[in-house]
Write an enzyme that holds these catalytic residues in place. Structure first.
Site, PDB file in Angstrom:
ATOM      1  N   HIS A  72      10.144 -12.940   0.643  1.00 60.89           N
ATOM      2  CA  HIS A  72       8.835 -12.456   0.181  1.00 60.89           C
ATOM      3  C   HIS A  72       8.581 -12.755  -1.298  1.00 60.89           C
ATOM      4  CE1 HIS A  72       8.057 -10.291   3.936  1.00 60.89           C
ATOM      5  NE2 HIS A  72       9.365 -10.132   3.945  1.00 60.89           N
ATOM      6  N   LYS A  81       6.481 -17.364   5.411  1.00 59.43           N
ATOM      7  CA  LYS A  81       5.679 -16.343   4.738  1.00 59.43           C
ATOM      8  C   LYS A  81       4.677 -17.020   3.802  1.00 59.43           C
ATOM      9  CE  LYS A  81       8.623 -13.048   6.449  1.00 59.43           C
ATOM     10  NZ  LYS A  81       9.999 -12.682   6.611  1.00 59.43           N
ATOM     11  N   SER A 109      11.076  -6.336   1.975  1.00 58.69           N
ATOM     12  CA  SER A 109       9.994  -6.702   2.892  1.00 58.69           C
ATOM     13  C   SER A 109       9.051  -5.558   3.231  1.00 58.69           C
ATOM     14  CB  SER A 109      10.578  -7.298   4.166  1.00 58.69           C
ATOM     15  OG  SER A 109      11.529  -6.433   4.739  1.00 58.69           O
TER      16      SER A 109
HETATM   17  C1  LIG Z   1      10.970 -12.429   7.501  1.00 61.95           C
HETATM   18  C2  LIG Z   1      12.266 -12.249   6.858  1.00 61.95           C
HETATM   19  C3  LIG Z   1      13.388 -12.934   7.303  1.00 61.95           C
HETATM   20  C4  LIG Z   1      13.361 -13.753   8.555  1.00 61.95           C
HETATM   21  O1  LIG Z   1      12.681 -14.935   8.381  1.00 61.95           O
HETATM   22  P1  LIG Z   1      12.085 -15.690   9.645  1.00 61.95           P
HETATM   23  O2  LIG Z   1      11.879 -17.066   9.177  1.00 61.95           O
HETATM   24  O3  LIG Z   1      10.816 -14.977   9.982  1.00 61.95           O
HETATM   25  O4  LIG Z   1      13.090 -15.589  10.742  1.00 61.95           O
HETATM   26  C5  LIG Z   1      14.547 -12.804   6.594  1.00 61.95           C
HETATM   27  N1  LIG Z   1      14.627 -12.022   5.511  1.00 61.95           N
HETATM   28  C6  LIG Z   1      13.571 -11.323   5.061  1.00 61.95           C
HETATM   29  C7  LIG Z   1      13.714 -10.465   3.853  1.00 61.95           C
HETATM   30  C8  LIG Z   1      12.367 -11.409   5.738  1.00 61.95           C
HETATM   31  O5  LIG Z   1      11.330 -10.695   5.329  1.00 61.95           O
END
Ligand SMILES: *Cc1c(COP(=O)(O)O)cnc(C)c1O
Length: 388
Positions: free
Chosen positions: A206, A238, A178
């Site tokens: 991502h 995302k 991330s």
């Molecule tokens: C953003 C993210 C999460 C969490 O997801 P949310 O739906 O925002 O709680 C989990 N793992 C990774 C790698 C992330 O970037």
């Protein structure tokens, strides 16, 4: 609460340039956002395909609201599992080529849920050093023995697995990291897992919608089968522009999560309209158009940065980090860019390791060539004014 020393701790944080503050956006997410009444060009959201404010997604959300109401009203196991949730789970299973998919209300909850449903004290979890906090927290909560291996290093993983004596061995990794944007060496990690009889969990928050021939993420890009990666987690917040997450896997896995994952059982289901919208987001993410635009933007930015002599971390995904080292420098760059109308966040410890504070430049299919040029210009100006 004076005697708890909160004010002192906060002051110390401020002094170390580690204080975190929120912005209030006065507009929808998009390449141009409004903050304090002024416009900024934004390079910070995870809305990589520009779907958070896409007219088709909004229309689907509205019709979901009209047909199914604003809230789910209950957890999935009581009465909060509605037709749009069911349809979305089926679409996600087919998108990821798995028997089933299970919706969670967030990615954080999904990771907590998966690891806790599957591991206990007698088990072990192995985590990439740069894994997302939600994977780490899932591991801690499960009480399984916790071990971190060097970032993206299958040999380091093999070394720690040599000494493993837990009953169940789970290896967890981000697919696309991330804060670095690089992709985990999944075929090599899967081979190590097979050798040591460990199970691989990939968190592709991502990667989904961003890479792979049909946007199905890291596994599709690198050609991994469900048997190599039995546990796949992805998010809807995302590239899909909404909120929520899913776990995809075989029938027994999904049924086990339904029975045991506490963060699935004891929480309200996503609003059904979000699921209706996600079905449309998913359709848009599967077609190549937006993804191709995103990758054209990534190439334009990389080439421009190279011409300016700015050294980015090696990443071919939407996350393009510029390492600045200490937190103060990263904050100064972010503030200078802001004064030039660019919103680019400084990411500091503990989100990233000490000494690797950075600008996390996030690109989107919604940016146009001119936006990217403006960013490159501003980075060039900033470099003239501040230390690198
Ligand atoms: C953003 C993210 C999460 C969490 O997801 P949310 O739906 O925002 O709680 C989990 N793992 C990774 C790698 C992330 O970037």
């Amino acid at each position: 609460m004076n005697h708890w020393g909160l004010a002192d701790a906060l002051a110390q944080r401020r002094q170390q340039s580690l204080y975190r503050r929120r912005l209030t956006l006065e507009s929808a997410q998009g390449p141009v956002v409004t903050v304090d009444g002024g416009s900024l060009l934004a390079f910070c959201s995870n809305d990589y395909l520009g779907l958070a404010n896409h007219p088709d997604v909004i229309a689907a959300c509205k019709s979901g609201l009209e047909n199914f109401g604003a809230g789910a009203g209950a957890s999935h196991l009581i009465s909060g599992h509605l037709t749009p949730h069911e349809a979305l789970e089926n679409a996600l299973a087919s998108f990821t080529g798995r028997e089933r998919a299970l919706l969670f209300t967030s990615g954080y909850q999904a990771n907590i849920g998966i690891i806790n449903a599957l591991l206990g004290e007698q088990d072990q979890v192995f985590q990439d050093y740069l894994n997302h906090a939600s994977l780490l927290d899932g591991g801690f909560l499960s009480r399984a023995r916790h071990c971190r291996y060097a970032h993206g290093d299958p040999h380091a993983l093999a070394q720690v697995l040599e000494d493993a004596d837990g009953q169940r061995l789970l290896v967890a990794t981000d697919g696309v990291f991330s804060m670095d944007g690089d992709i985990a060496p999944l075929p090599e990690l899967a081979a190590v897992c097979e050798r040591f009889n460990a199970c691989l969990l990939v968190d592709d928050a991502h990667g989904i919608g961003v890479i792979g021939k049909t946007g199905a993420g890291s596994l599709e890009l690198l050609g991994l089968s469900p048997s190599q990666v039995p546990l796949l987690m992805g998010t809807l917040g995302k590239a899909l522009g909404l909120m929520g997450a899913f776990v995809a896997g075989d029938e027994d896995l999904i049924e086990t999560l339904i029975q045991n994952a506490r963060s699935y059982i004891y929480t309200t289901a996503l609003p059904p309209a979000i699921a209706s919208a996600a079905l449309v987001s998913l359709g848009l993410a599967r077609t190549p158009d937006l993804r191709e635009k995103l990758h054209a933007n990534i190439r334009q930015f990389q080439q421009g940065a190279q011409q300016l002599g700015l050294v980015l971390l090696p990443s071919d995904t939407a996350v393009q980090p510029l390492i600045l080292g200490d937190s103060g420098t990263a904050m100064a760059w972010s503030e200078e860019l802001c004064s030039q109308g660019m919103l680019v966040p400084a990411i500091r410890p503990p989100t990233v390791p000490a000494g690797s504070a950075r600008l996390r430049i996030a690109l989107s299919a919604a940016h146009d060539e001119n936006h990217i040029e403006q960013l490159l210009d501003a980075l060039n100006q900033t470099r003239g004014r501040l230390p690198l």
